[in-house]
Structure formats: structure tokens, C-alpha cells
Enzyme design. Structure first.
Site, PDB file in Angstrom:
ATOM      1  CG  ASP A 128       3.744  -5.619   5.178  1.00 50.48           C
ATOM      2  OD1 ASP A 128       3.637  -4.515   4.600  1.00 50.48           O
ATOM      3  OD2 ASP A 128       2.993  -6.577   4.915  1.00 50.48           O
TER       4      ASP A 128
HETATM    5  C1  BGC Z   1       1.212  -4.890   2.407  1.00 51.92           C
HETATM    6  C2  BGC Z   1       2.478  -5.010   1.596  1.00 51.92           C
HETATM    7  C3  BGC Z   1       2.722  -3.717   0.856  1.00 51.92           C
HETATM    8  C4  BGC Z   1       2.777  -2.576   1.856  1.00 51.92           C
HETATM    9  C5  BGC Z   1       2.991  -1.229   1.214  1.00 51.92           C
HETATM   10  C6  BGC Z   1       1.197  -3.666   3.280  1.00 51.92           C
HETATM   11  O1  BGC Z   1      -0.050  -3.482   3.879  1.00 51.92           O
HETATM   12  O2  BGC Z   1       1.051  -6.045   3.212  1.00 51.92           O
HETATM   13  O3  BGC Z   1       2.377  -6.080   0.699  1.00 51.92           O
HETATM   14  O4  BGC Z   1       3.891  -3.812   0.102  1.00 51.92           O
HETATM   15  O5  BGC Z   1       1.539  -2.532   2.557  1.00 51.92           O
HETATM   16  O6  BGC Z   1       1.868  -0.867   0.497  1.00 51.92           O
END
Ligand code: BGC
Length: 757
Positions: A228
Site C-alpha cells: 500500500d
Molecule cells: C490506500 C489504497 C490506495 C492507495 C493509492 C492508499 O492510501 O489505502 O487503497 O490504493 O492509497 O491511492
């Protein structure tokens, strides 16, 4: 040598290290001299959030169709429709030059207040897994990748970057992992995204058991694991644990850390090569899909409307719905004018267009006279004048439609809700309007369960319209007027009060840890076991027609786990209009060596039926549908015995049951060890035989001891026997003292040798 191996052989250490970290916020690092292109990834689960500038983390994105969010689409219980939506998402990704969509999210709804519940499917792992498989298949069938997220045990936003989910192995395997497992083993998402949180003390990004042992080795995941965004703490430890790609980039220090670790012998180059291999496989797969074809905006908008209508749940209806055309309608609530169609955070789409619920209503209402008032303010203030205006409008009309959206400040990624309620103002508004107008319908836009006890009795009907996507306004109108018959059913329990919920005493945790103390009892598993009343049960949803179920039949009353069994029944539309029924199949274990939930969803089917029409539904149940995860054996096991297969219209509206007998073919090794108790030995089929002579000796010694003393008798000996039966065997043998030919440890080692061979 494969093409990929040939490329790896030519890559420098620096190139390999760089490939394992993003080049920008949304792209991987290309290796131009070797013809390795960059790969573009974009959020998210219910639309394509393609940022115009790959270096930017800003939320603004190019226009794309905003479909309903996951908590809505799940309520369709319609894998076919999700597959179609997946294809549409892929078509848009292709048009926008996106290789991999960062979704779906299959985290379990452990608490109804989790700020990201709107992005997740369900409190039930089986259902979430089935829906994820369809959506992923749909997207990937068009040559666009997915990212199954957030792996794992990421069920709260509170301290989401650091919290350690303290969860036992059985709970992890039975509740928090199966949706991932189903998606990986059946749909092979191109990527899996690790979560921010820690699991039993270890960051998910560095969790070898999760990333390598379970995901890659046990489930056979072929794609790459991506972090993530900013979830990596120690790049080298993450690589060693199985985290292939760190995002976002650039992160020159991380790349250098990997180079240094290899050069200093702390990281095997083979480990790095494995990550590189996985990344290259996906990068080339993505590059094989030509990008840039335009997509059918109108068709996708219509699909978004269909998905929304299939997903909305009619929670209550005293008969007022569907609405008759004509008359005077008071439309109350700013959500009628400005559609509340998605949640806030990384999944936020820039919609191509957004239907106004009010305009869509007017388009279908025929000659009805419609009045509109805001009803409630945008923020959290109290404005009694708005309530007075709404009540007057409702009183002057034949029917009041209250469009109420959970405000963004209460429900957004990054924060959990602190309660289950609408705003105080919204509650007062509904109470005031329903007090003067009994023909009041409440239409809700929100991403997760809402408490309604303060106002629901006054409402004639309640429609849960969720975060409904850009075409949801039209879908509401379709359902209100019966153009479409409601067919959504809840995939999460709506509790009466927050204090009733399973994790209430184990949330948000303390000192950086949240204990999943309710174990496998989340959602309806908990409410069922506690016989606790709820507002609306899992699986509930009304229709404008009625359905009858025949008694269920099975393909075999006795079956082996490896063969499975098929349950069949007829569903008949006994009403006057066409409709769709979501028939649900649950399994109840009549007796087990471990605690099991009263019932668990193991199958379902959505059936479309004309008035008077009957269809046969056949739901196959494999051995896994009856199994539980045995922490001692570290695997799923089936226990032979009786099970009830329950068929119902919801988890609380069961229409039939059939009892079956399962024959387990599991050949399980004995779990007896040096500290096992007499009871353990007697419960073990081989141990019972091995310990037999010794046990008889112990019994005799006890009898002699207790009967010999003054006032002693056989009864006392039996009590003593029972008392020691739960103690570790060595303790008991100590009691025999000199009667033993050899020391207890030697004796037990000999016995264990006989058991384990
Ligand atoms: C989120 C993810 C997301 C990623 C990119 C993160 O903060 O938890 O779900 O895909 O950001 O935006």
C-alpha cells in the site's frame, strides 16, 4: 531460458533494485535499454481514478464512470453483473492508459463504523470472495490487471498505519483470509496489495507468513505483491518477506538500501531476482494490452444505473412503494439535488456526469406536482427553519420522499465513525416530517450500517441506496416507481445499537494493538450465537413481489468431503410482478470439537422470475463448506458427522432445511505431545490404545490409595481420577512415584514413539 530470465540475466544490480520501487506515484520503473516498459496503476475499485500527472498524489483525476461503491454492489449478490462491471472498468482503464486497477478491497467488515467499509463487500468472507472473483475475472478478461487489497486484517481506519491486529490463526484463516484466498486461487489477480497495519506485531509489508508462506506458497499466487502507498518500513526486510514492489516512488534511498544489502551479503540476490521476475511477468502482461481505445460512455452510464438498481436494498415497506404516479410529492433533503454517489479518499472518481435524483424522479413521476426543500444543512449545524419548511411541505403533499445522505465528514477513508447515527439534524428532520406525513419514504445514501431506532417507526418505507455511483439518482426513481423491482439484500448486519456489535469491547485497541477478541464471531455469526436482536439481519431485503421456496433436496444424504453435495430447491414468484430473489444457503454443524458459528453462508443464487414462474436452484457445496481451520493441525479439516443445510431468503428468514451426514476422509496426524493430558490421550484414536495398559495401572494405583485410607472408597478414587485426567500426563505419572519402572519422561517418550511412529 525464458524471455524474462534472459532479461534478468542482463540486468545490473542497480536496475533490479530500481525495478522493485516505483518510478513515480503511479508508475513502475522502466528499463529502457532492455525494452522493459513502465506500468501505470490507478485506483480504484468502483471507477478508474487516472491522475493526469503520474508524479502527483493529488486526488483530481480524468473523468471516468463512477459505479456504485463495493458496499452497494455487494448487495446485488449478482456475480454476473459484477463481471460485466469489471469489463466496463477495464474498458475505461484501457481508454485512460491504465494497466492495473487498484482494487477490489475484500477486507471484512469487523466493525460497522470502519471508515472504509464503503469500499468493502461484506462481513461474510465467502460472499466477499465470490464477488471479488467475478469482478477480478471481469476486469482481467480484458487484459487489465487488478490489485486485491488490503492484505490483511485491515478492518479499521483508526491508527491504520501502525495498529497491530492481534488475531488468532483460526480466526485469520476462517474470517480474514478466505476472501483473499478465493480471489487468488480462482481469479489470480495480477497483484495483491499488502495493508498498512501490523498483524500479530509484524507489519503486513514484512509479514513472511502472509506474503510468502500463505499467499505465494500455499495459494500459488503468481502475480506480484505491491505495498500500500508508503506501507514499507524496512525495504530489505519487506523483500525478504515477499513484498515485490514498493509504491509510490521514487525512493532512491530504498533502492540504495537494496543494493547495499545484496553487496554486503544481507540479502540474497536470488530473493531480489524472484521479485524482479514477478514484476517483469506482470509488466509484460500489461504491455500486451493495447491502450487508448475509447469506451462507450452512454453504455457505461446505463450499466452504472442497472448496477445501482440491482444493489439498492428495500429495508422496510408498509405497502406505500411502489409509488403511484400523480399526486403531490414533497421531495426533502439536499441529497435529492446533489447526489451523494461515492465516498471520500483514494477511491474518489471524477465522474463523467452525475444524475440528479430530483430530475430523475421528475422524469418518471408523470403529472405529479413536486415541491423540493433542502431539509438539512451541509455541515453539522442545526437549522430549525429547514425542518419547519420541510414539515410544512410534507404536510401539504400526498407523500414525502426524504433523501438523506450521511455527510462526508462522518464517513471517509482515514477515519472511523464514532457512532452509527445520521446527524442530529437529519434525525430531527425525519422525526418532524414523519410526524405530520405518515406516507413518508426515507432514502439513504451512506456506505455502511446506520442506526434507525430513533426514527424508523415513523417511516412508511426505507430504501438503502448506498453510495450509488453517478447514475444512482435514476436507479432510485426506477425503484420508487416500480420500473425496477428491488432485489438487493444486505451483506452486512444493521445492528440496533453500536454497543450491540461484536467488536464493541475490542475496538479501537490500546497501546498500538487491537485484539480480535470476538474471534470467528463477527457479523451475523455473532448475533446468531448471542441470539441478539438486530435492526436488519444479514441477507435481508424486500421486493414488490413474493417468493416461495420448496423444501430443499440433496444429491446424497451421506457424502464424503472430497465429493461434496448439491442442494436443490425450487423458488416460485407468487406475486403479481416480475422480480429477482437472492436465495441463500447456510451450513450448520450439528456437533463439533470446536466452537462453530450457528450457521455460515456457503452458497447463494440470484434468480429472476416472472409472476407465477418457478425455477430450480442448484447450489454445490464442496468439502470446504463444512470444514473449519484447526490451529493444532494448521490446516482445514472436516469432522465427520451431521450437518444441516439451511435455505433462506435471509439469515433470519429460513425457508427449509435438510440434514446430511458427512464422511471425513481426512487422515490427520496425532497431536499428542509430551504435555498432553490423559483426556487428550483417551480422545486420540491411536493414543487411546497405546496408553491403555498404563492407564489401567494408574487406575488400579488410585483405587488402592483411596480405598486403603480411613474412610476412603471407590467413589473417591473415581473423583480423583477425573480430577487428574485433565492434567498433563507427566504430572499424573509423578503421582505414581515408585510404581513406575522408568522415569515419566522416558516412559512418555516411548509412548509417543508408538503413536507417531
Ligand atoms: C490506500 C489504497 C490506495 C492507495 C493509492 C492508499 O492510501 O489505502 O487503497 O490504493 O492509497 O491511492
Amino acid at each position: 531460458m525464458t524471455q524474462i530470465d534472459a532479461i534478468i540475466a542482463q540486468m545490473t544490480l542497480a536496475e533490479k533494485a530500481a525495478l522493485c520501487t516505483g518510478a513515480t506515484a503511479w508508475t513502475t520503473t522502466p528499463v529502457e535499454r532492455l525494452g522493459v516498459p513502465e506500468m501505470f496503476v490507478a485506483d480504484g475499485p468502483h471507477g478508474v481514478r487516472r491522475v493526469p500527472d503520474a508524479t502527483s498524489m493529488a486526488l483530481g483525476a480524468l473523468p471516468a464512470t463512477c459505479f456504485p461503491s463495493a458496499s452497494a454492489t455487494a448487495c446485488s449478490w449478482n456475480p454476473t453483473l459484477l463481471h460485466r462491471m469489471g469489463q466496463a472498468l477495464a474498458e475505461e482503464a484501457i481508454a485512460l492508459g491504465v494497466d492495473v486497477l487498484l482494487g477490489p478491497g475484500v477486507n471484512m467488515k469487523r466493525i460497522p463504523t470502519c471508515g472504509r467499509n464503503f469500499e468493502y463487500f461484506s462481513e461474510d468472507p465467502f460472499l466477499a470472495g465470490e464477488l471479488a472473483v467475478s469482478l477480478i475475472d471481469g476486469i482481467q478478461s480484458r487484459g487489465v490487471g487488478t490489485s486485491l487489497k488490503h492484505y490483511a486484517a485491515n478492518s479499521q481506519e483508526e491508527q491504520r498505519m501502525t495498529i497491530s491486529a492481534e488475531v488468532d490463526q483460526r480466526t485469520l484463516r476462517e474470517i480474514y483470509l478466505p476472501a483473499f484466498e478465493a480471489a487468488v486461487t480462482r481469479a489470480q489477480p495480477w497483484t495483491v496489495m499488502c495493508s498498512y497495519n501490523r498483524v500479530n506485531g509484524v507489519y503486513a509489508s514484512e509479514h513472511r507468513q502472509l506474503l510468502t508462506e500463505i499467499l505465494k506458497e500455499e495459494w500459488g499466487f503468481e502475480g506480484l505483491v505491491v505495498s500500500d502507498w508508503t506501507a514499507v518500513h524496512d525495504r530489505v526486510a519487506a523483500l525478504q518477506a515477499g513484498l515485490d514492489l514498493e509504491m509510490p516512488g521514487p525512493r532512491p534511498r530504498r533502492v540504495q538500501a537494496v543494493i547495499d544489502a545484496v553487496e554486503q551479503g544481507e540479502l540474497a540476490e536470488a530473493t531480489l531476482d524472484e521479485a524482479v521476475r514477478r514484476i517483469l511477468r506482470i509488466v509484460f502482461k500489461a504491455a500486451a494490452t493495447p491502450k487508448g481505445h475509447p469506451f462507450d460512455e452512454t453504455g457505461h452510464h446505463a450499466l452504472a444505473r442497472q448496477v445501482a438498481a440491482d444493489s439498492m436494498v428495500l429495508l422496510k415497506n408498509n405497502g406505500i412503494l411502489p409509488l403511484a404516479k400523480g399526486g403531490r410529492i414533497a421531495v426533502i433533503g439536499r441529497a435529492a439535488r446533489e447526489a451523494h454517489f461515492q465516498g471520500g479518499g483514494s477511491s474518489q472518481i471524477t465522474p463523467i456526469r452525475v444524475d440528479s435524483p430530483l430530475d430523475e424522479l421528475a422524469a418518471l413521476a408523470g403529472p405529479a406536482a413536486i415541491t423540493y426543500c433542502d431539509g438539512y444543512p451541509e455541515g453539522d449545524s442545526s437549522q430549525p427553519a429547514l425542518i419547519a419548511e420541510a414539515a410544512a411541505a410534507a404536510q401539504a403533499a400526498d407523500v414525502a420522499l426524504l433523501y438523506i445522505a450521511m455527510p462526508r465528514f462522518k464517513e471517509i477513508e482515514g477515519f472511523d465513525r464514532t457512532d452509527l447515527d445520521l446527524t442530529r439534524h437529519q434525525i430531527a428532520l425525519i422525526q418532524a416530517v414523519t410526524a405530520v406525513q405518515p406516507a413518508s419514504v426515507v432514502i439513504l445514501n451512506n456506505g455502511s450500517a446506520v442506526a434507525m431506532s430513533e426514527w424508523i417507526d415513523g417511516a412508511a418505507a426505507v430504501l438503502e441506496a448506498w453510495m450509488m455511483g453517478q447514475a444512482g439518482g435514476g436507479a432510485i426513481a426506477d425503484l420508487l416507481f416500480g420500473v425496477v423491482n428491488p432485489s438487493g439484500k444486505l451483506t452486512e448486519t444493521f445492528p440496533l445499537r453500536l454497543a450491540d456489535t461484536p467488536a464493541y469491547l475490542n475496538y479501537p485497541g490500546e497501546c498500538g494493538q487491537v485484539r480480535y477478541g470476538e474471534g470467528i464471531f463477527i457479523g451475523y455469526r455473532y448475533y446468531d450465537a448471542r441470539e441478539q436482536p438486530v435492526l436488519f439481519p444479514f441477507g435481508h431485503g424486500l421486493s414488490y413481489t413474493t417468493f416461495e421456496y420448496s423444501p430443499p433436496r440433496v444429491s446424497a444424504e451421506t457424502f464424503r468431503d472430497v465429493d461434496g453435495v448439491v442442494v436443490e430447491f425450487e423458488v416460485t414468484n407468487t406475486g403479481a410482478v416480475a422480480g429477482q430473489e437472492v436465495a441463500q444457503v447456510y451450513v450448520h454443524d450439528c456437533a463439533a470439537a470446536v466452537q462453530r458459528p450457528p450457521k455460515e453462508l456457503k452458497g447463494f443464487a440470484k434468480v429472476a422470475l416472472q409472476p407465477g414462474e418457478t425455477k430450480t436452484v442448484a447450489v454445490p457445496l464442496d468439502g470446504r463448506a463444512f470444514a473449519y481451520f484447526h490451529p493444532g493441525h494448521g490446516r482445514w479439516i472436516t469432522e465427520g458427522g451431521e450437518f444441516d443445510i439451511l435455505v433462506g431468503a435471509s439469515s433470519a428468514d429460513l425457508r427449509g432445511a435438510v440434514r446430511v451426514t458427512l464422511e471425513s476422509t481426512a487422515a490427520l496426524p496425532s497431536l499428542l505431545g509430551p504435555l498432553s493430558s490423559v483426556n487428550d490421550w483417551l480422545a486420540d484414536p491411536v493414543g487411546r490404545v497405546v496408553i491403555g495398559p498404563l492407564f489401567a495401572q494408574v487406575q488400579a494405583a488410585m483405587q488402592a490409595t483411596f480405598s486403603a485410607g480411613a474412610g476412603g472408597d471407590d467413589r473417591e478414587a473415581m473423583d480423583a481420577m477425573q480430577f487428574v485426567a485433565g492434567a498433563p500426563l507427566p504430572e499424573l505419572l509423578e503421582f505414581m512415584g515408585d510404581h513406575l519402572p522408568v522415569p515419566p519422561a522416558v516412559l512418555i517418550a516411548g509412548l509417543l514413539q508408538q503413536v507417531h511412529g
